[in-house]
Write a protein that holds these residues in place. Sequence first.
Motif, PDB file in Angstrom:
ATOM      1  N   THR A  72      17.716  -3.722  11.177  1.00  0.00           N
ATOM      2  CA  THR A  72      17.766  -3.064   9.867  1.00  0.00           C
ATOM      3  C   THR A  72      18.824  -1.967   9.887  1.00  0.00           C
ATOM      4  OG1 THR A  72      16.539  -1.737   8.253  1.00  0.00           O
ATOM      5  CG2 THR A  72      15.880  -1.488  10.539  1.00  0.00           C
ATOM      6  N   ALA A  73      19.394  -1.700   8.707  1.00  0.00           N
ATOM      7  CA  ALA A  73      20.338  -0.589   8.597  1.00  0.00           C
ATOM      8  C   ALA A  73      19.585   0.697   8.257  1.00  0.00           C
ATOM      9  CB  ALA A  73      21.363  -0.899   7.509  1.00  0.00           C
ATOM     10  N   LEU A  74      18.280   0.573   7.985  1.00  0.00           N
ATOM     11  CA  LEU A  74      17.502   1.743   7.566  1.00  0.00           C
ATOM     12  C   LEU A  74      17.128   2.606   8.767  1.00  0.00           C
ATOM     13  CD1 LEU A  74      15.035   0.068   5.042  1.00  0.00           C
ATOM     14  CD2 LEU A  74      17.150   1.316   4.542  1.00  0.00           C
ATOM     15  N   LYS A  75      17.056   3.913   8.508  1.00  0.00           N
ATOM     16  CA  LYS A  75      16.603   4.855   9.552  1.00  0.00           C
ATOM     17  C   LYS A  75      15.162   5.210   9.278  1.00  0.00           C
ATOM     18  CE  LYS A  75      20.371   7.734  11.137  1.00  0.00           C
ATOM     19  NZ  LYS A  75      20.918   9.074  10.976  1.00  0.00           N
ATOM     20  N   PRO A  76      14.287   5.143  10.278  1.00  0.00           N
ATOM     21  CA  PRO A  76      12.912   5.592  10.028  1.00  0.00           C
ATOM     22  C   PRO A  76      12.870   7.092   9.766  1.00  0.00           C
ATOM     23  CG  PRO A  76      13.228   5.088  12.363  1.00  0.00           C
ATOM     24  CD  PRO A  76      14.506   4.719  11.669  1.00  0.00           C
TER      25      PRO A  76
ATOM     26  N   PHE B  62      11.012   1.051   3.043  1.00  0.00           N
ATOM     27  CA  PHE B  62      10.167   1.012   4.252  1.00  0.00           C
ATOM     28  C   PHE B  62      10.798   0.152   5.342  1.00  0.00           C
ATOM     29  CE2 PHE B  62       7.424   0.712   0.398  1.00  0.00           C
ATOM     30  CZ  PHE B  62       7.097   2.060   0.322  1.00  0.00           C
ATOM     31  N   LEU B  63      10.409   0.436   6.579  1.00  0.00           N
ATOM     32  CA  LEU B  63      10.788  -0.434   7.697  1.00  0.00           C
ATOM     33  C   LEU B  63       9.663  -0.436   8.720  1.00  0.00           C
ATOM     34  CD1 LEU B  63      13.283   1.343  10.061  1.00  0.00           C
ATOM     35  CD2 LEU B  63      12.397   2.492   8.046  1.00  0.00           C
ATOM     36  N   LEU B  64       9.725  -1.438   9.601  1.00  0.00           N
ATOM     37  CA  LEU B  64       8.680  -1.590  10.616  1.00  0.00           C
ATOM     38  C   LEU B  64       9.191  -1.002  11.929  1.00  0.00           C
ATOM     39  CD1 LEU B  64       5.910  -3.084  10.649  1.00  0.00           C
ATOM     40  CD2 LEU B  64       7.117  -5.034  11.670  1.00  0.00           C
ATOM     41  N   VAL B  65       8.361  -0.173  12.576  1.00  0.00           N
ATOM     42  CA  VAL B  65       8.768   0.417  13.867  1.00  0.00           C
ATOM     43  C   VAL B  65       7.671   0.182  14.908  1.00  0.00           C
ATOM     44  CG1 VAL B  65      10.206   2.218  12.792  1.00  0.00           C
ATOM     45  CG2 VAL B  65       7.803   2.712  13.341  1.00  0.00           C
TER      46      VAL B  65
ATOM     47  N   THR C  92       8.106   5.097   5.907  1.00  0.00           N
ATOM     48  CA  THR C  92       9.148   5.339   4.907  1.00  0.00           C
ATOM     49  C   THR C  92      10.494   5.584   5.597  1.00  0.00           C
ATOM     50  OG1 THR C  92       8.294   7.609   4.879  1.00  0.00           O
ATOM     51  CG2 THR C  92       7.739   6.227   2.996  1.00  0.00           C
ATOM     52  N   ALA C  93      11.556   5.097   4.961  1.00  0.00           N
ATOM     53  CA  ALA C  93      12.915   5.340   5.463  1.00  0.00           C
ATOM     54  C   ALA C  93      13.271   6.803   5.215  1.00  0.00           C
ATOM     55  CB  ALA C  93      13.890   4.420   4.760  1.00  0.00           C
ATOM     56  N   SER C  94      14.133   7.344   6.088  1.00  0.00           N
ATOM     57  CA  SER C  94      14.438   8.778   6.053  1.00  0.00           C
ATOM     58  C   SER C  94      15.356   9.164   4.890  1.00  0.00           C
ATOM     59  CB  SER C  94      15.123   9.180   7.362  1.00  0.00           C
ATOM     60  OG  SER C  94      15.340  10.563   7.384  1.00  0.00           O
ATOM     61  N   GLY C  95      15.050  10.327   4.320  1.00  0.00           N
ATOM     62  CA  GLY C  95      15.967  10.958   3.375  1.00  0.00           C
ATOM     63  C   GLY C  95      16.035  10.337   1.993  1.00  0.00           C
TER      64      GLY C  95
ATOM     65  N   GLU D  22       0.845  -1.212   0.000  1.00  0.00           N
ATOM     66  CA  GLU D  22       0.000   0.000   0.000  1.00  0.00           C
ATOM     67  C   GLU D  22       0.875   1.255   0.000  1.00  0.00           C
ATOM     68  OE1 GLU D  22      -4.012  -1.673   2.239  1.00  0.00           O
ATOM     69  OE2 GLU D  22      -2.534  -0.585   3.407  1.00  0.00           O
ATOM     70  N   LEU D  23       1.927   1.224   0.805  1.00  0.00           N
ATOM     71  CA  LEU D  23       2.825   2.392   0.861  1.00  0.00           C
ATOM     72  C   LEU D  23       3.487   2.625  -0.492  1.00  0.00           C
ATOM     73  CD1 LEU D  23       4.515   1.891   4.355  1.00  0.00           C
ATOM     74  CD2 LEU D  23       2.988   3.739   3.687  1.00  0.00           C
ATOM     75  N   ALA D  24       3.916   1.542  -1.137  1.00  0.00           N
ATOM     76  CA  ALA D  24       4.596   1.674  -2.437  1.00  0.00           C
ATOM     77  C   ALA D  24       3.653   2.304  -3.465  1.00  0.00           C
ATOM     78  CB  ALA D  24       5.082   0.312  -2.914  1.00  0.00           C
TER      79      ALA D  24
END
Length: 220
Positions: free
Chosen positions: A85-89, A72-75, A58-61, A20-22
């Motif tokens: 994850t290496a991703l930043k929210p 995307f990532l789950l928080v 969504t991941a930042s930046g 859905e986000l995509a």
Amino acid sequence: MSDFQEHLAKLEDKQRAYAELAEVKELFASRGWFAGTSGNLSVRVGDFNPGSFQFAVTASGKDKSKRTAEDFLLVDQNGKPSEPTALKPSAETLIHCEIYRLTGAGAIFHIHSVFSNVVSEWFWERRSVPVAGVELIKGLGIWEEEAQIEIPIVPNYADIPRIVPEITDALQPRLPGVLLRKHGIYAWGKDAFEAKRHLESFEFLFEYVYRWELLQGSRR
Ligand SMILES: CSCCC(=O)C(=O)COP(=O)(O)O
Ligand SMILES: [Zn+2]
């Protein structure tokens, strides 16, 4: 339900949220709503109670006009990643956390647009944007005849935690959105479809108010 079944159900829900986000990200990007990597989106995953919930964000930046495997990532309810994850929210994840906590929404979308920025400054002293009798107020779920609404405006700070209590104070139960001064609009709904309808309705109303104010000024 066994632990394994629960795990599978959560995985399915997360995949639905990412899909859905995509879809929404691609559509909003095509409208030019993510200038300069601005904006962020989230969809809630799994059960909700105000003290414990998760959402995909969504991941930042990132360049939000591109589709990648790292979008995307789950928080959790505190905005901390729920999985390694290496991703930043999103830098604004705490705003999403607070809106979910207060409303129990299913999705929250945030964009920056010129119309939202201009009207937030135009009506800053009033701390709200007044709109009366415009048909698309119904897009916000308000079906009264000649409805009058005041879309709340909160101050914008570089330090996001400072914005959170402003949102807590400003939210109106019947209005699914809040404007950040010279920043952009946050809109939410019970699911992605409703959050999108609300965001689009706010944007329409901001453009209406902007054009109407200009027209009034040119008549004086
Ligand atoms: C480049 S715009 C400044 C940050 C912002 O307001 C925004 O919406 C995007 O931040 P994110 O960390 O979600 O990419
Ligand atoms: Zn923003």
